[in-house]
Design an enzyme around this catalytic site. Structure first.
Site, short mmCIF file in Angstrom:
data_model
loop_
_atom_site.label_atom_id
_atom_site.label_comp_id
_atom_site.label_asym_id
_atom_site.label_seq_id
_atom_site.Cartn_x
_atom_site.Cartn_y
_atom_site.Cartn_z
N GLU A 13 4.50 -3.03 3.75
CA GLU A 13 3.51 -2.52 2.79
C GLU A 13 3.70 -3.13 1.40
OE1 GLU A 13 2.70 1.42 0.19
OE2 GLU A 13 3.49 1.77 2.21
N ARG B 237 13.07 -2.17 -0.99
CA ARG B 237 13.03 -0.78 -1.47
C ARG B 237 14.05 -0.63 -2.61
NH1 ARG B 237 10.56 3.27 1.11
NH2 ARG B 237 10.57 2.14 3.10
N SER C 43 -1.44 -0.12 -1.83
CA SER C 43 -2.04 1.11 -1.32
C SER C 43 -3.28 1.42 -2.15
CB SER C 43 -1.06 2.29 -1.42
OG SER C 43 -0.03 2.16 -0.47
N ARG D 54 11.57 4.65 -9.17
CA ARG D 54 11.49 5.59 -8.04
C ARG D 54 12.89 5.86 -7.50
NH1 ARG D 54 6.04 3.45 -4.84
NH2 ARG D 54 4.66 3.70 -6.63
N ARG E 121 8.32 -7.08 -3.80
CA ARG E 121 7.92 -7.31 -2.41
C ARG E 121 7.12 -8.61 -2.27
NH1 ARG E 121 6.77 -1.33 0.33
NH2 ARG E 121 8.79 -0.46 -0.29
#
Length: 421
Positions: free
Chosen positions: A347, A273, A350, A258, A388
């Site tokens: 987070e 991130r 999802s 990403r 994460r």
């Protein structure tokens, strides 16, 4: 993608829904374009019919009549070419707009502008209280020789890292644990490409609106995926499945990429991130039934929660508001895991339901017992995004001595060890 018939019948609903999701598309303009294309298509077909009828009369016409007929046919052909060009341009504009229309969220989804207005629906676990000054995962990773950010940046620039020694072993332990969990729950394992064509990205809704987040190879017109959801969903593109085979539960562990466009200066420290990471994704294709989809949504969400509970990590579940929903999602629950260095939940999962939004783009149908065809409904959820979870494990389970306590469920993947360091 939505059905144009549905948009025609519910223009105000679709306009309000796409606005609520922050995807500004003029629905009236879209419908006007669609009307124009239908008118032009009708005109072209009338001229084609007229030209065909005239062409049939040439054989029995006199020489003088033939010249007149040929002249009319040529004139009609020129008109058709002009209409065809205009029609092509209108269709291109229409198709581009259709790819930007957002699917309406479920009625029970909270109304909100962004992630600050997501609604907490559940909490689990105890937030750790340290009797010493805790370190963040960056310091722990350096002290224990588990993570090398400096050399990661040397190799690949910002937001890059190298997991080494116990860091690499911890990642593999997590991935193997997650893989085994899904196999036990009946998921079909897949090893899929991470470099895919534009059709796969368009079909799953990551293009055109998310193109700035992807690493795109212009020469080959291929993109590196940000999730294995893309190849797993596109796997059945342009196919007709059988209802008796549904639901299909797929899983894949892949490297994901990403750009993190639009996050300059945000979460630049550590593993939160990053541009490249390992992830296990779950994808489900089920019958076009909302109750069945709700059950599958709860199953996928439950698996993510189960993994965190096995690891002993505190988390919360939030119901994502309209302004934080993706273009095709009808509803989404985020699972956020406690991260001491952030002094908040971050987070990690999802869980999303799409109904037939992706299937309509990908042309994935199934045939029911009566032989009638329907578009499948799709869902997905993260089981494990390694960086994460590694961050959370290191920070939550650090000891006063600077070691990392290993959750019981991972110990068998780490040679029976109880601590790292």
């Amino acid at each position: 993608m939505l059905d144009i018939k549905y948009i025609r019948e519910n223009p105000v609903l679709v306009q309000n829904a796409t606005n609520a999701k922050n995807f500004p598309v003029d629905i009236n303009k879209l419908l006007d374009l669609e009307r124009q294309t239908r008118v032009l298509q009708g005109q072209w077909e009338e001229l084609q019919s007229e030209r065909n009828q005239l062409s049939k009369t040439i054989r029995n016409a006199s020489e003088s009549e033939k010249d007149s007929i040929k002249s009319k046919v040529l004139s009609i052909k020129e008109k058709m070419e002009g209409i065809h060009l205009e029609l092509k341009n209108k269709k291109t504009d229409f198709d581009e707009m259709m790819l930007k229309v957002a699917q309406p969220a479920r009625d029970d989804v909270p109304i909100g502008k962004d992630d600050q207005e997501n609604v907490e629906v559940k909490k689990w676990g105890e937030i750790p209280q340290f009797e010493f000054k805790p370190q963040d995962h960056v310091a722990l990773g350096k002290n224990l020789g588990m993570i090398d950010f400096e050399r990661g940046v040397k190799l690949s620039g910002s937001r890059s890292y190298v997991l080494k020694k116990d860091g690499a072993l911890l990642e593999q332990a997590l991935l193997r644990f997650g893989y085994d969990k899904l196999l036990e729950h009946g998921f079909q394992a897949m090893s899929v490409p991470v470099l895919v064509n534009e059709e796969a990205m368009l079909g799953t809704g990551y293009f055109p609106l998310g193109k700035d987040q992807a690493y795109y190879c212009e020469k080959d017109k291929m993109a590196l995926v940000g999730t294995s959801e893309v190849p797993m969903c596109a796997f059945h593109g342009n196919e007709v499945l059988q209802e008796k085979d549904l639901p299909l539960r797929y899983m894949a562990q892949t490297t994901c990429f990403r750009r993190e466009a639009g996050t300059y200066g945000k979460d630049t420290r550590g593993l939160y991130r990053v541009h490249q990471f390992q992830k296990i994704e779950m994808v489900v294709m089920t019958a076009a039934d909302k109750e069945s989809t709700d059950r599958m949504h709860e199953e996928l969400l439950g698996l993510a929660e189960s993994l965190l509970q096995d690891l002993g990590l505190a988390y919360r579940v939030v119901y994502v508001c309209t302004g934080d929903l993706g273009q095709g999602q009808v509803r989404k629950h985020d699972v956020e895991t406690w991260m001491p260095s952030r002094n908040s939940y971050g987070e990690t999962h999802s869980c999303s339901s799409f109904y037939d939004f992706q299937a309509r783009r990908l042309k994935i149908k199934y045939k029911d017992a009566k032989g009638k065809k329907h578009l499948v409904y799709t869902l997905n959820n993260t089981l494990l995004a390694a960086p994460r979870i590694i961050l959370a494990l290191m920070e939550n389970f650090q000891t006063k001595e600077g070691k990392i306590a290993i959750p019981t469920c991972l110990q068998k993947y780490l040679g029976g060890r109880t601590h790292l360091g």
